[in-house]
Design a protein around this motif. Structure first.
Motif, PDB file in Angstrom:
ATOM      1  N   UNK A  93      65.256 -23.482 114.839  1.00 39.57           N
ATOM      2  CA  UNK A  93      66.647 -23.050 114.983  1.00 39.57           C
ATOM      3  C   UNK A  93      66.732 -21.673 115.648  1.00 39.57           C
ATOM      4  N   UNK A  94      65.847 -20.760 115.272  1.00 37.68           N
ATOM      5  CA  UNK A  94      65.823 -19.434 115.896  1.00 37.68           C
ATOM      6  C   UNK A  94      65.490 -19.540 117.380  1.00 37.68           C
ATOM      7  N   UNK A  95      64.519 -20.389 117.723  1.00 35.44           N
ATOM      8  CA  UNK A  95      64.163 -20.579 119.132  1.00 35.44           C
ATOM      9  C   UNK A  95      65.317 -21.241 119.887  1.00 35.44           C
ATOM     10  N   UNK A  96      66.012 -22.124 119.219  1.00 32.46           N
ATOM     11  CA  UNK A  96      67.175 -22.777 119.806  1.00 32.46           C
ATOM     12  C   UNK A  96      68.253 -21.730 120.111  1.00 32.46           C
ATOM     13  N   UNK A  97      68.462 -20.810 119.183  1.00 30.51           N
ATOM     14  CA  UNK A  97      69.451 -19.749 119.381  1.00 30.51           C
ATOM     15  C   UNK A  97      69.043 -18.807 120.506  1.00 30.51           C
ATOM     16  N   UNK A  98      67.751 -18.693 120.748  1.00 34.21           N
ATOM     17  CA  UNK A  98      67.258 -17.849 121.835  1.00 34.21           C
ATOM     18  C   UNK A  98      67.411 -18.528 123.189  1.00 34.21           C
ATOM     19  N   UNK A  99      67.850 -19.797 123.184  1.00 34.28           N
ATOM     20  CA  UNK A  99      68.099 -20.507 124.436  1.00 34.28           C
ATOM     21  C   UNK A  99      66.880 -21.202 125.007  1.00 34.28           C
ATOM     22  N   UNK A 100      65.880 -21.445 124.190  1.00 31.68           N
ATOM     23  CA  UNK A 100      64.658 -22.084 124.691  1.00 31.68           C
ATOM     24  C   UNK A 100      64.814 -23.597 124.741  1.00 31.68           C
ATOM     25  N   UNK A 130      76.260 -31.938 116.069  1.00 33.23           N
ATOM     26  CA  UNK A 130      76.040 -33.034 117.021  1.00 33.23           C
ATOM     27  C   UNK A 130      75.184 -32.603 118.200  1.00 33.23           C
ATOM     28  N   UNK A 131      75.194 -31.332 118.533  1.00 37.32           N
ATOM     29  CA  UNK A 131      74.403 -30.838 119.674  1.00 37.32           C
ATOM     30  C   UNK A 131      73.810 -29.471 119.336  1.00 37.32           C
ATOM     31  N   UNK A 132      73.034 -28.960 120.275  1.00 34.27           N
ATOM     32  CA  UNK A 132      72.321 -27.699 120.081  1.00 34.27           C
ATOM     33  C   UNK A 132      73.280 -26.543 119.786  1.00 34.27           C
ATOM     34  N   UNK A 133      74.354 -26.463 120.585  1.00 34.99           N
ATOM     35  CA  UNK A 133      75.286 -25.349 120.406  1.00 34.99           C
ATOM     36  C   UNK A 133      75.970 -25.414 119.047  1.00 34.99           C
ATOM     37  N   UNK A 134      76.266 -26.623 118.580  1.00 32.53           N
ATOM     38  CA  UNK A 134      76.864 -26.782 117.249  1.00 32.53           C
ATOM     39  C   UNK A 134      75.895 -26.289 116.165  1.00 32.53           C
ATOM     40  N   UNK A 135      74.634 -26.652 116.309  1.00 35.91           N
ATOM     41  CA  UNK A 135      73.631 -26.257 115.319  1.00 35.91           C
ATOM     42  C   UNK A 135      73.485 -24.738 115.275  1.00 35.91           C
ATOM     43  N   UNK A 137      75.742 -22.479 116.257  1.00 38.43           N
ATOM     44  CA  UNK A 137      76.982 -21.897 115.723  1.00 38.43           C
ATOM     45  C   UNK A 137      77.037 -22.053 114.207  1.00 38.43           C
ATOM     46  N   UNK A 138      76.667 -23.217 113.710  1.00 35.19           N
ATOM     47  CA  UNK A 138      76.685 -23.446 112.254  1.00 35.19           C
ATOM     48  C   UNK A 138      75.631 -22.578 111.563  1.00 35.19           C
ATOM     49  N   UNK A 139      74.464 -22.436 112.174  1.00 34.63           N
ATOM     50  CA  UNK A 139      73.407 -21.581 111.606  1.00 34.63           C
ATOM     51  C   UNK A 139      73.847 -20.128 111.527  1.00 34.63           C
ATOM     52  N   UNK A 140      74.543 -19.675 112.549  1.00 38.02           N
ATOM     53  CA  UNK A 140      75.056 -18.286 112.531  1.00 38.02           C
ATOM     54  C   UNK A 140      76.169 -18.141 111.497  1.00 38.02           C
ATOM     55  N   UNK A 141      77.044 -19.131 111.413  1.00 38.74           N
ATOM     56  CA  UNK A 141      78.148 -19.055 110.447  1.00 38.74           C
ATOM     57  C   UNK A 141      77.617 -19.016 109.017  1.00 38.74           C
ATOM     58  N   UNK A 142      76.536 -19.726 108.757  1.00 38.58           N
ATOM     59  CA  UNK A 142      75.947 -19.736 107.427  1.00 38.58           C
ATOM     60  C   UNK A 142      75.043 -18.528 107.174  1.00 38.58           C
ATOM     61  N   UNK A 143      74.761 -17.751 108.209  1.00 42.21           N
ATOM     62  CA  UNK A 143      73.899 -16.581 108.049  1.00 42.21           C
ATOM     63  C   UNK A 143      72.421 -16.917 108.045  1.00 42.21           C
ATOM     64  N   UNK A 144      72.082 -18.091 108.586  1.00 41.19           N
ATOM     65  CA  UNK A 144      70.661 -18.473 108.643  1.00 41.19           C
ATOM     66  C   UNK A 144      69.928 -17.742 109.757  1.00 41.19           C
ATOM     67  N   UNK A 145      70.655 -17.480 110.847  1.00 41.27           N
ATOM     68  CA  UNK A 145      70.077 -16.760 111.988  1.00 41.27           C
ATOM     69  C   UNK A 145      71.026 -15.619 112.363  1.00 41.27           C
ATOM     70  N   UNK A 146      70.466 -14.557 112.918  1.00 43.39           N
ATOM     71  CA  UNK A 146      71.332 -13.410 113.295  1.00 43.39           C
ATOM     72  C   UNK A 146      72.194 -13.691 114.507  1.00 43.39           C
TER      73      UNK A 146
END
Length: 146
Positions: A93-100, A130-135, A137-146
Motif C-alpha cells: 500500500x505504501x509503494x502504491x501511494x508512492x506511485x509505483x 475498486x482501484x489503486x487510487x481508491x485504496x 485514498x482509503x488508506x490515507x483516510x484511515x491513517x494507515x499511510x501518511x
C-alpha cells in the motif's frame, strides 16, 4: 610626501572641534527632549501603556491561537488490526501511494508481479476499494499511510 608636525596638530584641532560640536548637539537635543517630556508626559505614558498592551496582546494571541503540534504518524494500528492488513500488504500500500507500478513493487519486494497482484486484491477487499487510487485514498483516510 611628508606630513609635518603642524599638519598633525590641524587634525587634532578638527577632531576636538568635531567632538565639541557633537556634545553641543547632544545637549540641545537633550534640552528639547526634556521640554517634550514635560509638555507631553500624559501622552507619553498613554503611548507606553498602549504599546505594552499591544505587545501583551500579540504574545497572548500567539500562545493561545497557536495550532496544536501535529501528532507523530503511527500508522493507526487499531484500524490495521480491525481490517487485518498484514505487514506485507501495508508495504504494498505504501509503494502504491508512492506511485509505483506492480513491476516496480515486485522488484523492490523481491517477489513476482502475481504476488503483488494477490496483495493488491486482498487490499482492495479489506479497504473496500475498486482501484489503486481508491485504496490509497482509503488508506490515507484511515491513517494507515501518511
Amino acid at each position: 610626501m611628508r606630513i609635518g608636525v603642524e599638519h598633525i596638530g590641524g587634525w587634532r584641532r578638527i577632531l576636538i572641534y568635531g567632538v565639541l560640536f557633537a556634545l553641543g548637539v547632544l545637549l540641545l537635543e537633550w534640552i528639547d527632549y526634556q521640554r517634550l517630556v514635560r509638555a507631553r508626559s500624559s501622552d507619553i505614558w498613554l503611548f507606553l501603556v498602549a504599546a505594552g498592551f499591544l505587545v501583551l496582546g500579540i504574545y497572548l494571541g500567539g500562545r493561545l491561537l497557536r495550532a496544536p503540534a501535529p501528532r507523530p504518524f503511527d500508522g493507526n494500528p487499531r484500524a490495521r488490526a480491525q481490517l487485518g492488513i498484514s505487514d506485507r500488504e501495508l508495504t504494498v500500500l505504501e509503494a502504491l501511494a508512492a506511485g509505483k507500478s506492480n513491476r516496480q513493487i515486485a522488484d523492490a519486494l523481491h517477489v513476482s508481479p502475481n504476488t503483488v497482484k494477490t496483495h493488491l486484491a486482498n487490499l482492495y477487499a479489506k479497504l473496500d476499494a475498486e482501484r489503486r487510487t481508491d485504496a490509497v485514498a482509503r488508506g490515507r483516510a484511515l491513517g494507515l499511510i501518511p
